[in-house]
Scaffold this active site. Structure first.
Site, short mmCIF file in Angstrom:
data_model
loop_
_atom_site.label_atom_id
_atom_site.label_comp_id
_atom_site.label_asym_id
_atom_site.label_seq_id
_atom_site.Cartn_x
_atom_site.Cartn_y
_atom_site.Cartn_z
N ASP A 21 31.14 41.30 -21.99
CA ASP A 21 31.87 40.29 -21.21
C ASP A 21 32.02 40.73 -19.75
OD1 ASP A 21 33.24 37.98 -20.75
OD2 ASP A 21 35.11 38.62 -21.68
N ASN A 69 29.34 28.95 -26.21
CA ASN A 69 28.63 29.06 -24.92
C ASN A 69 27.74 27.84 -24.62
OD1 ASN A 69 28.15 32.70 -25.03
ND2 ASN A 69 29.77 31.49 -24.06
C1 FPP Z 1 29.71 37.12 -20.95
O1 FPP Z 1 29.98 37.13 -19.57
C2 FPP Z 1 28.29 37.25 -21.24
C3 FPP Z 1 27.52 36.28 -21.82
C4 FPP Z 1 28.04 34.97 -22.19
C5 FPP Z 1 26.10 36.48 -22.08
C6 FPP Z 1 25.65 37.89 -22.29
C7 FPP Z 1 24.23 37.94 -21.87
C8 FPP Z 1 23.62 38.98 -21.28
C9 FPP Z 1 24.26 40.30 -21.10
C10 FPP Z 1 22.25 38.83 -20.75
C11 FPP Z 1 21.22 38.41 -21.71
C12 FPP Z 1 21.20 39.19 -22.97
C13 FPP Z 1 20.10 39.52 -23.67
C14 FPP Z 1 20.26 40.17 -25.01
C15 FPP Z 1 18.75 39.30 -23.18
P1 FPP Z 1 30.72 35.87 -18.94
O2 FPP Z 1 29.68 34.99 -18.36
O3 FPP Z 1 31.59 35.24 -19.97
O4 FPP Z 1 31.57 36.57 -17.82
P2 FPP Z 1 32.98 36.08 -17.25
O5 FPP Z 1 33.95 36.14 -18.40
O6 FPP Z 1 33.28 37.09 -16.20
O7 FPP Z 1 32.77 34.70 -16.70
#
Ligand code: FPP
Length: 245
Positions: A21, A69
């Site tokens: 996250d 998501n």
């Molecule tokens: C949460 O950060 C992260 C995600 C929803 C996606 C995770 C994806 C990756 C790390 C990249 C792709 C992964 C692979 C396996 C290729 P957020 O967007 O919720 O962050 P925030 O809470 O700060 O808005």
């Protein structure tokens, strides 16, 4: 002595799960688009996968995309799917070189065709690898998984394939997406949020939870070693007393 050297290799978590996250906040802090946060998140994925394989941790599960998501803006969903495809294409060599088997859990049929195809291809090409199983949770939600499990078991009861008196924890386990994985030992969530967000609710029944302020794109192997050392300093009692252990 380095952090890595302090880790007791005999007491590693068998199954580590990570809620990655903070990609969005990382980008915002730097005045960048959210997509840059996700792109840099893939660098952290690569480093942590390699570090886990080296220790080795036999099972690593990453929460890459939740059922919730899908409600994000289309542009962001498209970016995440594009990153998934490009990472799979790019990392097949890392997976092969490190003897890592790729696995995926979630409602995979809801993924775009291209992402689904690429994923299945890499799963097929790495299926004989044995050092570590890397599971990507994609379009995954624990409540969806449990609902699907109940439907499947109910149908078996209806068709007289199983009697209700024979439904026990192992029957439920065998219907979950995670049927081939052991229970989670350690769950890490980055970015300072302290919640589970519909991730592996059944499977974390006895997991140790570890929360860190570090945002996912900044997460490096030293952070992982700190989390493992913290885990190794805990007493896991599984409902028993200290004296019984
Ligand atoms: C949460 O950060 C992260 C995600 C929803 C996606 C995770 C994806 C990756 C790390 C990249 C792709 C992964 C692979 C396996 C290729 P957020 O967007 O919720 O962050 P925030 O809470 O700060 O808005």
């Amino acid at each position: 002595m380095t952090l890595e050297d302090q880790i007791d290799k005999e007491r590693l978590p068998r199954h580590l799960a990570v809620i990655m996250d903070g990609n969005g906040r990382w980008a915002k802090q730097k005045g960048l688009f959210r997509s840059m946060g996700h792109e840099n998140g893939t660098k952290a994925v690569r480093e942590i996968v390699e570090a886990c394989a080296k220790l080795p941790i036999p099972y690593l599960t990453l929460y890459a995309f939740s059922t919730e998501n899908w409600n994000r803006p289309k542009l962001e969903v498209d970016t995440l799917m594009r990153l998934l495809v490009s990472s799979l294409k790019k990392e097949i060599k890392t997976l092969t070189d490190n003897n890592i088997k790729l696995n995926a859990i979630g409602n995979l049929d809801s993924l775009p065709k291209k992402a689904h195809r690429e994923l299945m291809d890499v799963i097929e090409r790495t299926k004989s690898n044995s050092r570590m199983t890397l599971t990507l949770a994609l379009s995954y939600g624990s409540r969806e998984e449990i609902t699907k499990t109940i439907k499947e078991i109910s149908l078996k009861v209806k068709n007289n394939l199983i009697s209700p008196s024979n439904i026990d924890e192992s029957v439920i386990n065998n219907h979950l997406y995670t049927r081939d994985l052991p229970d989670v030992d350690l769950l890490i969530r980055t970015s300072g949020e302290e919640r589970i967000s519909n991730f592996l609710l059944w499977q974390i029944a006895y997991a140790e939870l570890y929360f860190t302020e570090t945002l996912w794109p900044d997460y490096r192997k030293e952070h992982l070693y700190e989390a493992i050392l913290n885990y190794q300093n805990r007493e896991r009692r599984f409902g028993k007393t200290s004296e019984q252990l």
